[in-house]
Design a protein around this motif. Structure first.
Motif, PDB file in Angstrom:
ATOM      1  N   GLU A   1       0.823  -1.217   0.000  1.00  0.00           N
ATOM      2  CA  GLU A   1       0.000   0.000   0.000  1.00  0.00           C
ATOM      3  C   GLU A   1       0.858   1.268   0.000  1.00  0.00           C
ATOM      4  O   GLU A   1       0.458   2.301  -0.541  1.00  0.00           O
ATOM      5  CB  GLU A   1      -0.941  -0.020   1.201  1.00  0.00           C
ATOM      6  CG  GLU A   1      -2.057  -1.051   1.035  1.00  0.00           C
ATOM      7  CD  GLU A   1      -2.893  -1.217   2.297  1.00  0.00           C
ATOM      8  OE1 GLU A   1      -4.122  -1.107   2.191  1.00  0.00           O
ATOM      9  OE2 GLU A   1      -2.305  -1.448   3.367  1.00  0.00           O
TER      10      GLU A   1
ATOM     11  N   THR B   1      -2.633  -7.351   7.082  1.00  0.00           N
ATOM     12  CA  THR B   1      -3.256  -6.048   7.309  1.00  0.00           C
ATOM     13  C   THR B   1      -3.583  -5.303   6.018  1.00  0.00           C
ATOM     14  O   THR B   1      -3.994  -4.147   6.064  1.00  0.00           O
ATOM     15  CB  THR B   1      -2.317  -5.164   8.157  1.00  0.00           C
ATOM     16  OG1 THR B   1      -1.073  -4.979   7.453  1.00  0.00           O
ATOM     17  CG2 THR B   1      -2.027  -5.820   9.501  1.00  0.00           C
ATOM     18  N   MET B   2      -3.434  -5.955   4.866  1.00  0.00           N
ATOM     19  CA  MET B   2      -3.568  -5.239   3.604  1.00  0.00           C
ATOM     20  C   MET B   2      -4.997  -5.289   3.073  1.00  0.00           C
ATOM     21  O   MET B   2      -5.613  -6.346   2.995  1.00  0.00           O
ATOM     22  CB  MET B   2      -2.608  -5.823   2.559  1.00  0.00           C
ATOM     23  CG  MET B   2      -2.553  -5.009   1.277  1.00  0.00           C
ATOM     24  SD  MET B   2      -1.198  -5.532   0.211  1.00  0.00           S
ATOM     25  CE  MET B   2      -1.720  -7.177  -0.230  1.00  0.00           C
ATOM     26  N   SER B   3      -5.506  -4.135   2.682  1.00  0.00           N
ATOM     27  CA  SER B   3      -6.836  -4.066   2.079  1.00  0.00           C
ATOM     28  C   SER B   3      -6.762  -3.807   0.578  1.00  0.00           C
ATOM     29  O   SER B   3      -7.771  -3.877  -0.114  1.00  0.00           O
ATOM     30  CB  SER B   3      -7.654  -2.945   2.745  1.00  0.00           C
ATOM     31  OG  SER B   3      -7.006  -1.692   2.581  1.00  0.00           O
TER      32      SER B   3
ATOM     33  N   THR C   1      -0.869 -11.147  -0.771  1.00  0.00           N
ATOM     34  CA  THR C   1      -1.582 -11.245   0.501  1.00  0.00           C
ATOM     35  C   THR C   1      -0.730 -10.718   1.641  1.00  0.00           C
ATOM     36  O   THR C   1       0.490 -10.833   1.628  1.00  0.00           O
ATOM     37  CB  THR C   1      -1.967 -12.708   0.803  1.00  0.00           C
ATOM     38  OG1 THR C   1      -2.639 -12.774   2.055  1.00  0.00           O
ATOM     39  CG2 THR C   1      -0.743 -13.611   0.864  1.00  0.00           C
TER      40      THR C   1
ATOM     41  N   SER D   1      -6.356  -4.520  -3.136  1.00  0.00           N
ATOM     42  CA  SER D   1      -6.467  -5.692  -3.996  1.00  0.00           C
ATOM     43  C   SER D   1      -5.451  -5.618  -5.128  1.00  0.00           C
ATOM     44  O   SER D   1      -5.030  -4.530  -5.550  1.00  0.00           O
ATOM     45  CB  SER D   1      -7.877  -5.812  -4.579  1.00  0.00           C
ATOM     46  OG  SER D   1      -8.072  -4.850  -5.609  1.00  0.00           O
TER      47      SER D   1
END
Length: 224
Positions: free
Chosen positions: A77, A114-116, A111, A118
């Protein structure tokens, strides 16, 4: 603070150089607290363009090492946000390259706890950013090998990766076609680009980048 930024710029430049296609040095960087250092420098001095460029150059080297990429996923992110640095091409370009290498391992590898973000979202934004860059821009980067970029060309399952890789080659051949066309030929890049160019499903923009590189290489072969 400006003096500190200058000193750190030199330090990160040295780290960028010693990790270039040297997996063991990339591993040493990660093992010795490299990522917390990266985040702290970015937090405090991220507004220094040249410093941030050097930091991301090193991160790009780390992202090219397959067994180190899982450690970078938690920071995807951060690199995604840096894509927005469209007025700082070196920063946006390096961030995009890191994301491409992370995505190159496939959807199952994208993956982190804590990652949102995509994978699809990242790749869509990446293409949008690439199309904002100036294909004729001269950049403060020098490649000794195209191996890491050429390995991305056959990633047909993720066209966004090919988008970045072919733009990178086209831009560099625009800037110094004699040096970089020689690298492409020596590292067997022509068959990869010809195959990508010939496929009907290839995005027209990617095909244009391929043609630009192939035309430059053809011109160089005729001269020699």
């Amino acid at each position: 603070m400006q003096e500190v930024g200058g000193v750190l710029e030199c330090c990160w430049s040295a780290l960028w150089n010693v990790t270039d296609e040297t997996p063991e040095n990339c591993a040493l960087f990660m093992e010795n607290g490299g990522m917390p250092l990266f985040m702290e420098c970015k937090r405090r001095l991220g507004h220094h363009r040249d410093l941030l460029r050097n930091m991301l150059g090193l991160m790009g080297n780390v992202s090219e090492v397959d067994y180190l990429r899982p450690q970078l996923m938690a920071y995807a992110e951060v690199f995604y946000e840096l894509l927005d640095s469209v007025n700082e091409l070196e920063v946006s370009y390096n961030a995009a390259g890191i994301l491409c290498h992370l995505a190159s391992d496939g959807p199952t590898a994208w993956t982190a706890e804590t990652m949102s973000l995509s994978r699809g979202q990242a790749m869509r934004k990446l293409i949008d950013c690439v199309e904002k860059w100036d294909i004729g821009a001269t950049r403060q980067m020098s490649y000794r090998s195209f191996g890491p970029i050429l390995r991305l060309i056959p990633k047909y399952e993720t066209p966004a990766i090919q988008h970045w890789a072919t733009w990178a080659l086209a831009n560099l051949c625009n800037v110094d076609h004699i040096k970089y066309c020689r690298l492409i030929v020596e590292e067997d890049g022509l068959p990869l680009l010809e195959e990508l160019y010939s496929r009907p499903e290839t995005d027209h923009r990617v095909r244009n980048y391929c043609k630009l590189v192939l035309d430059h290489c053809q011109s160089c072969s005729e001269i020699s």
